[in-house]
Structure formats: structure tokens, C-alpha cells
Design an enzyme around this catalytic site. Structure first.
Site, PDB file in Angstrom:
ATOM      1  N   HIS A 205      21.695  10.349 -34.009  1.00 54.85           N
ATOM      2  CA  HIS A 205      20.938   9.155 -33.600  1.00 54.85           C
ATOM      3  C   HIS A 205      19.458   9.234 -33.938  1.00 54.85           C
ATOM      4  O   HIS A 205      18.717   8.302 -33.661  1.00 54.85           O
ATOM      5  CB  HIS A 205      21.069   8.937 -32.092  1.00 54.85           C
ATOM      6  CG  HIS A 205      20.296   9.953 -31.293  1.00 54.85           C
ATOM      7  ND1 HIS A 205      20.755  11.227 -31.067  1.00 54.85           N
ATOM      8  CD2 HIS A 205      19.084   9.890 -30.710  1.00 54.85           C
ATOM      9  CE1 HIS A 205      19.861  11.896 -30.360  1.00 54.85           C
ATOM     10  NE2 HIS A 205      18.835  11.124 -30.132  1.00 54.85           N
TER      11      HIS A 205
HETATM   12  C1  UD1 Z   1      15.493   7.645 -27.569  1.00 54.32           C
HETATM   13  C2  UD1 Z   1      14.370   8.652 -27.763  1.00 54.32           C
HETATM   14  C3  UD1 Z   1      14.930   9.902 -28.436  1.00 54.32           C
HETATM   15  C4  UD1 Z   1      16.107  10.441 -27.634  1.00 54.32           C
HETATM   16  C5  UD1 Z   1      17.156   9.361 -27.423  1.00 54.32           C
HETATM   17  C6  UD1 Z   1      18.244   9.864 -26.513  1.00 54.32           C
HETATM   18  C7  UD1 Z   1      12.085   7.836 -28.186  1.00 54.32           C
HETATM   19  C8  UD1 Z   1      11.055   7.577 -29.212  1.00 54.32           C
HETATM   20  N1  UD1 Z   1      13.317   8.135 -28.640  1.00 54.32           N
HETATM   21  O1  UD1 Z   1      15.969   7.272 -28.849  1.00 54.32           O
HETATM   22  O2  UD1 Z   1      13.924  10.888 -28.474  1.00 54.32           O
HETATM   23  O3  UD1 Z   1      16.674  11.517 -28.351  1.00 54.32           O
HETATM   24  O4  UD1 Z   1      16.532   8.219 -26.796  1.00 54.32           O
HETATM   25  O5  UD1 Z   1      19.432   9.153 -26.704  1.00 54.32           O
HETATM   26  O6  UD1 Z   1      11.798   7.772 -27.017  1.00 54.32           O
HETATM   27  N2  UD1 Z   1      20.168   0.735 -27.388  1.00 54.32           N
HETATM   28  C9  UD1 Z   1      21.225   0.120 -26.759  1.00 54.32           C
HETATM   29  N3  UD1 Z   1      21.432   0.421 -25.437  1.00 54.32           N
HETATM   30  C10 UD1 Z   1      20.631   1.260 -24.745  1.00 54.32           C
HETATM   31  C11 UD1 Z   1      19.551   1.860 -25.404  1.00 54.32           C
HETATM   32  C12 UD1 Z   1      19.336   1.590 -26.736  1.00 54.32           C
HETATM   33  O7  UD1 Z   1      21.980  -0.640 -27.343  1.00 54.32           O
HETATM   34  O8  UD1 Z   1      20.888   1.487 -23.552  1.00 54.32           O
HETATM   35  C13 UD1 Z   1      19.950   0.459 -28.848  1.00 54.32           C
HETATM   36  C14 UD1 Z   1      18.979  -0.677 -29.105  1.00 54.32           C
HETATM   37  O9  UD1 Z   1      19.420  -1.331 -30.247  1.00 54.32           O
HETATM   38  C15 UD1 Z   1      17.689   0.057 -29.380  1.00 54.32           C
HETATM   39  C16 UD1 Z   1      18.156   1.328 -30.062  1.00 54.32           C
HETATM   40  O10 UD1 Z   1      19.392   1.641 -29.434  1.00 54.32           O
HETATM   41  O11 UD1 Z   1      16.821  -0.688 -30.202  1.00 54.32           O
HETATM   42  C17 UD1 Z   1      17.201   2.499 -29.932  1.00 54.32           C
HETATM   43  O12 UD1 Z   1      16.869   2.755 -28.557  1.00 54.32           O
HETATM   44  P1  UD1 Z   1      15.489   3.557 -28.177  1.00 54.32           P
HETATM   45  O13 UD1 Z   1      15.447   3.843 -26.723  1.00 54.32           O
HETATM   46  O14 UD1 Z   1      14.328   2.848 -28.762  1.00 54.32           O
HETATM   47  O15 UD1 Z   1      15.601   4.873 -28.988  1.00 54.32           O
HETATM   48  P2  UD1 Z   1      16.778   5.935 -29.084  1.00 54.32           P
HETATM   49  O16 UD1 Z   1      17.231   5.970 -30.495  1.00 54.32           O
HETATM   50  O17 UD1 Z   1      17.768   5.694 -28.008  1.00 54.32           O
HETATM   51  N1  UDP Z   2      26.072  12.956 -24.415  1.00 52.43           N
HETATM   52  C1  UDP Z   2      26.989  12.252 -23.646  1.00 52.43           C
HETATM   53  N2  UDP Z   2      27.856  11.382 -24.287  1.00 52.43           N
HETATM   54  C2  UDP Z   2      27.847  11.214 -25.618  1.00 52.43           C
HETATM   55  C3  UDP Z   2      26.909  11.938 -26.406  1.00 52.43           C
HETATM   56  C4  UDP Z   2      26.029  12.790 -25.770  1.00 52.43           C
HETATM   57  O1  UDP Z   2      27.027  12.400 -22.426  1.00 52.43           O
HETATM   58  O2  UDP Z   2      28.657  10.418 -26.128  1.00 52.43           O
HETATM   59  C5  UDP Z   2      25.119  13.855 -23.746  1.00 52.43           C
HETATM   60  C6  UDP Z   2      25.114  15.275 -24.242  1.00 52.43           C
HETATM   61  O3  UDP Z   2      26.062  16.048 -23.544  1.00 52.43           O
HETATM   62  C7  UDP Z   2      23.684  15.718 -23.982  1.00 52.43           C
HETATM   63  C8  UDP Z   2      22.877  14.451 -24.074  1.00 52.43           C
HETATM   64  O4  UDP Z   2      23.819  13.374 -24.008  1.00 52.43           O
HETATM   65  O5  UDP Z   2      23.538  16.262 -22.675  1.00 52.43           O
HETATM   66  C9  UDP Z   2      22.113  14.399 -25.363  1.00 52.43           C
HETATM   67  O6  UDP Z   2      21.507  13.157 -25.494  1.00 52.43           O
HETATM   68  P1  UDP Z   2      21.028  12.580 -26.889  1.00 52.43           P
HETATM   69  O7  UDP Z   2      21.743  13.244 -27.992  1.00 52.43           O
HETATM   70  O8  UDP Z   2      21.136  11.100 -26.769  1.00 52.43           O
HETATM   71  O9  UDP Z   2      19.473  12.909 -26.882  1.00 52.43           O
HETATM   72  P2  UDP Z   2      18.594  14.191 -27.306  1.00 52.43           P
HETATM   73  O10 UDP Z   2      19.119  15.366 -26.587  1.00 52.43           O
HETATM   74  O11 UDP Z   2      18.648  14.314 -28.787  1.00 52.43           O
HETATM   75  O12 UDP Z   2      17.225  13.785 -26.869  1.00 52.43           O
END
Ligand code: UD1
Ligand code: UDP
Length: 356
Positions: A205
Site C-alpha cells: 500500500h
Molecule cells: C496511511 C499512512 C501510511 C500507513 C497506512 C496504514 C500517511 C501519510 N500514510 O496510508 O503511513 O502505512 O496509512 O494503512 O499517513 N481509504 C479508504 N478507507 C479508509 C482509508 C483510506 O478507502 O478507511 C482509501 C482512500 O481512497 C484514501 C486512500 O485509501 O484516499 C489512502 O488513505 P490515506 O489515509 O491517505 O493513506 P494510506 O495509504 O492509508
Molecule cells: N493488517 C490487518 N489486515 C490486513 C492487512 C494488515 O489486520 O488485511 C494488519 C497487520 O497485521 C499489521 C498492520 O495491519 O499489524 C499493518 O498495517 P499497514 O500495513 O496498513 O501499515 P504500516 O504498518 O505499513 O504502517
């Protein structure tokens, strides 16, 4: 002593859970402030339910948006709540926009800030997370790096040793607390028709991977190559950001089992039973290492070098040929490595240190 815990995304809920549990166990006066950065059921609420956490007192409902918009909204809204509540300390975890804005809002109000998982550095400033970590660390009063390596990163940047305590990573607490619960409550292998150690598990992601058409295309191609060479299913619980970009770029997922994001119990079980994990997630690199499952990381760098040093993780970048080669190399990795992230008592230690 009053504590405010600010969180907003999937990994923050999972990694703050042990801290929240400990606050509850000690009957402390604490509030959870959810920024609403993540809001879909499977990215948010499911974790409160599965981990039996109390629902947040506040939800700032900031939602998605560009960095400026999202960060700005969190700053404005978090400030209002913090001015009304005036906690003695604010705790944040990790490196998201929620963390940076939450830490900044608190420090400008002269409220003490504790940063859980401090000191991680990829040394790659193009990652938004790297900027968030640096800012959060430098405005914090309590720094909780998981390892000695992360502590050294903080010292190199001139942060006073008196503020720093190495406590391990709260993800170890979460993994240990939930492994047995997962075995009792879910049977994902049966549900998905998978054999133990007979499939690959994938997550991706990171913006730098999935927002770039050619990088995402290469990763998908690499996954297809892996699945076909080893004749094994490639299971990919897909982050909403990735799902959106796959559609936008019109990419096809041949030979990959793309499914919805899973709850923590389901995902933990799939991780533990998988042959090998491919990921660009920070938390998933740690969990693979803790669970003794080899990991191939779809990035050029990592802020978790401990996983590479113990032999649990290999960085391969995002080219399809290198992904396949990396999997060949890691498939039979000896998995007796040491878990570098602590004993699973980080939550207790953090609350003890902040509360004393
Ligand atoms: C964010 C964090 C990243 C973290 C990740 C965990 C920042 C800059 N990025 O990235 O460091 O690893 O969360 O998962 O803070 N969306 C949904 N539903 C949701 C949330 C997001 O559909 O509940 C979709 C939307 O289209 C949104 C996109 O995901 O635009 C990105 O969401 P965003 O919170 O901006 O960044 P992440 O990629 O989730
Ligand atoms: N995770 C989850 N369901 C999923 C994928 C990931 O519960 O389908 C959990 C995973 O076990 C870990 C956390 O989400 O604890 C990691 O989150 P993510 O990869 O979104 O963010 P990052 O760690 O890169 O910030």
C-alpha cells in the site's frame, strides 16, 4: 495524571491496543481521540471490536485528502479537543499524518508528547512517513524506540538521552496477546481453502509503490511469476488505496487472489501459516519476523533493519525479476532467528514510564 491517546489508522489501533489495555488495567484517566484518517469498517472499527477496545471519546472525522488538507484538518480539530481536555500527556504511535499532526498540536499547547515507536529511519525523505517520524520525534518529550538501533538514530540527531527509553515494539504484545485468540476464533485456511505453509501472503500500500503505474504493474507481474513458479496461491488482502489504483491504472490481477482487507485475527493467522510473506508494510515486516515466517520486502530501503540483520527479511525493490529471485532465495531461510523487538511488555513499560 490524564492521558490522551491520538490515533487514526489501522496500524495505530493495533499497536496502541496494548497501551490502551494497560491504561484500562491501571484504571487511569485516559481518552482516545480518533482522527478519522481511516474510516472504512475493515480499516478501523473491526479492530476496536476484535481487540475489545473502548470506542474513542472523540472522532475528528478528517477522512482522506492530500497531505496538506489531511494534516491541516487534524491540527485544527485536535487542537480544539486538546484545549478543552488539557491532558498531561499525549501519546502517538508510528509515522502517519495523524501522528505528526497530533504531536505538533499537543506540543504547541505545551502538552507533553510521548512517541511510541520513535527513532525509526529509512533515510529516504521522499517517503511521507520519514518526514512524519522526524517531526514527531523532535517535538516529543518521551521517546520510546523499539530497539537499540532506533535509539541510536535519535541520539545521532541530538535528542537528549534522558528522554529516551528502549521498550521494544508494542506489536510484539499485540501478536502474543492475539495468536491464541485467533486460533480459537477463526479458521482462515479452511475458509479460503488453503494448506498450511502452502501459499504466499501479500500486502502492498506504500504510496511510492502503488501510486506509480509502472511500479505497481511490476509488483503484480512479480507476484504472478512467484505463484506460477511455485504452483501456490498468492493471497493478497488489498488495502483500499491499492484497490483504487489497480482500477485506475486498469491493471489485471491474473493468478492472484485479491481479497478485502482482513481483521487482525484473520490476518495474523494467515501470516503465521504462510510459506513466505511479500510486503511493503512496516508492521507486516515486523510480524513476519516475530512469527518466524520469511519475508521479502517490496522496497529499496527499510526503517526496520533489525529484520534484515537477523536474516528474516530481504529487500528486493519492485522489479518483477528481482521479486522472483528474492523469493527463491528466502523460501528456505532457516527460521530460527531472534525476535529483535522485545518481550511483549512494551505497553506496560510505556504506561509505567509516562505515569511515574
Ligand atoms: C496511511 C499512512 C501510511 C500507513 C497506512 C496504514 C500517511 C501519510 N500514510 O496510508 O503511513 O502505512 O496509512 O494503512 O499517513 N481509504 C479508504 N478507507 C479508509 C482509508 C483510506 O478507502 O478507511 C482509501 C482512500 O481512497 C484514501 C486512500 O485509501 O484516499 C489512502 O488513505 P490515506 O489515509 O491517505 O493513506 P494510506 O495509504 O492509508
Ligand atoms: N493488517 C490487518 N489486515 C490486513 C492487512 C494488515 O489486520 O488485511 C494488519 C497487520 O497485521 C499489521 C498492520 O495491519 O499489524 C499493518 O498495517 P499497514 O500495513 O496498513 O501499515 P504500516 O504498518 O505499513 O504502517
Amino acid at each position: 495524571m490524564t492521558i490522551a491517546i491520538i490515533l487514526g489508522t489501522r496500524p495505530e489501533i493495533i499497536k496502541m491496543a496494548p497501551v490502551i489495555r494497560e491504561c484500562k488495567r491501571r484504571d487511569l484517566d485516559y481518552d482516545v481521540i480518533h482522527t478519522g484518517q481511516h474510516y472504512s469498517y475493515e480499516m478501523d472499527r473491526i479492530f476496536f471490536e476484535q481487540l475489545e477496545l473502548p470506542l474513542p471519546e472523540y472522532n475528528l472525522d478528517v477522512g482522506s485528502g492530500n497531505h496538506g488538507l489531511q494534516t491541516g484538518r487534524i491540527l485544527v480539530e485536535a487542537e480544539k479537543v486538546l484545549m478543552a481536555e488539557r491532558p498531561d500527556v499525549v501519546l502517538v504511535q508510528g509515522d502517519t499524518n495523524t501522528v505528526m499532526a497530533g504531536a505538533l498540536a499537543a506540543s504547541k499547547l505545551h502538552i507533553k508528547v510521548g512517541h511510541v515507536e520513535a527513532g525509526l529511519r529509512s533515510l529516504d525523505r521522499r517517503m511521507p512517513e520519514e518526514i512524519n517520524r522526524i517531526v514527531a520525534d523532535h517535538v516529543s518529550d518521551y521517546l520510546f524506540p523499539p530497539t537499540e538501533i532506533s535509539k541510536q538514530n535519535l541520539l545521532k540527531e541530538g535528542i537528549s538521552e534522558a528522554k529516551i527509553n528502549v521498550v521494544g515494539n508494542t506489536i510484539v504484545d499485540s501478536v502474543y496477546q492475539n495468536r491464541a485468540i485467533a486460533s480459537r476464533k477463526v479458521n482462515m485456511l479452511k475458509e479460503l481453502g488453503l494448506d498450511p505453509k502452502g501459499y504466499f501472503l501479500v500486502t502492498a500500500h506504500r504510496a511510492e509503490n502503488v501510486d506509480d503505474r509502472s511500479r505497481l504493474g511490476e509488483i503484480i507481474r512479480g507476484l504472478e511469476l512467484v505463484g506460477s513458479e511455485f504452483s501456490a496461491p498468492v493471497v493478497f488482502p488489498m488495502h483500499p488505496r491499492t484497490r483504487k489504483m489497480v482500477q485506475e491504472f486498469g491493471l489485471h490481477l491474473d493468478g492472484i487472489r485479491a481479497i478485502e482487507p482482513l481483521g487482525f485475527l484473520e490476518f495474523l493467522q494467515l501470516e503465521a501459516e504462510s510459506r513466505l510473506i511479500l510486503t511493503d508494510s512496516g508492521g507486516v515486516q515486523e510480524e513476519a519476523c516475530i512469527l518466524g515466517v520469511p519475508c521479502v520486502t517490496l522496497r529499496d530501503n527499510t526503517e526496520r533493519p533489525e529484520t534484515v540483520e537477523v536474516g528474516a527479511n530481504l529487500l528486493v525493490g519492485a522489479l518483477s525479476g528481482r521479486i522472483l529471485e528474492g523469493v527463491r532465495g528466502m523460501m528456505d531461510a532457516e527460521n530460527g532467528w531472534r525476535n529483535p523487538f522485545g518481550e511483549g511488555r512494551a505497553g506496560e513499560m510505556i504506561v509505567e514510564l509516562v505515569g511515574s
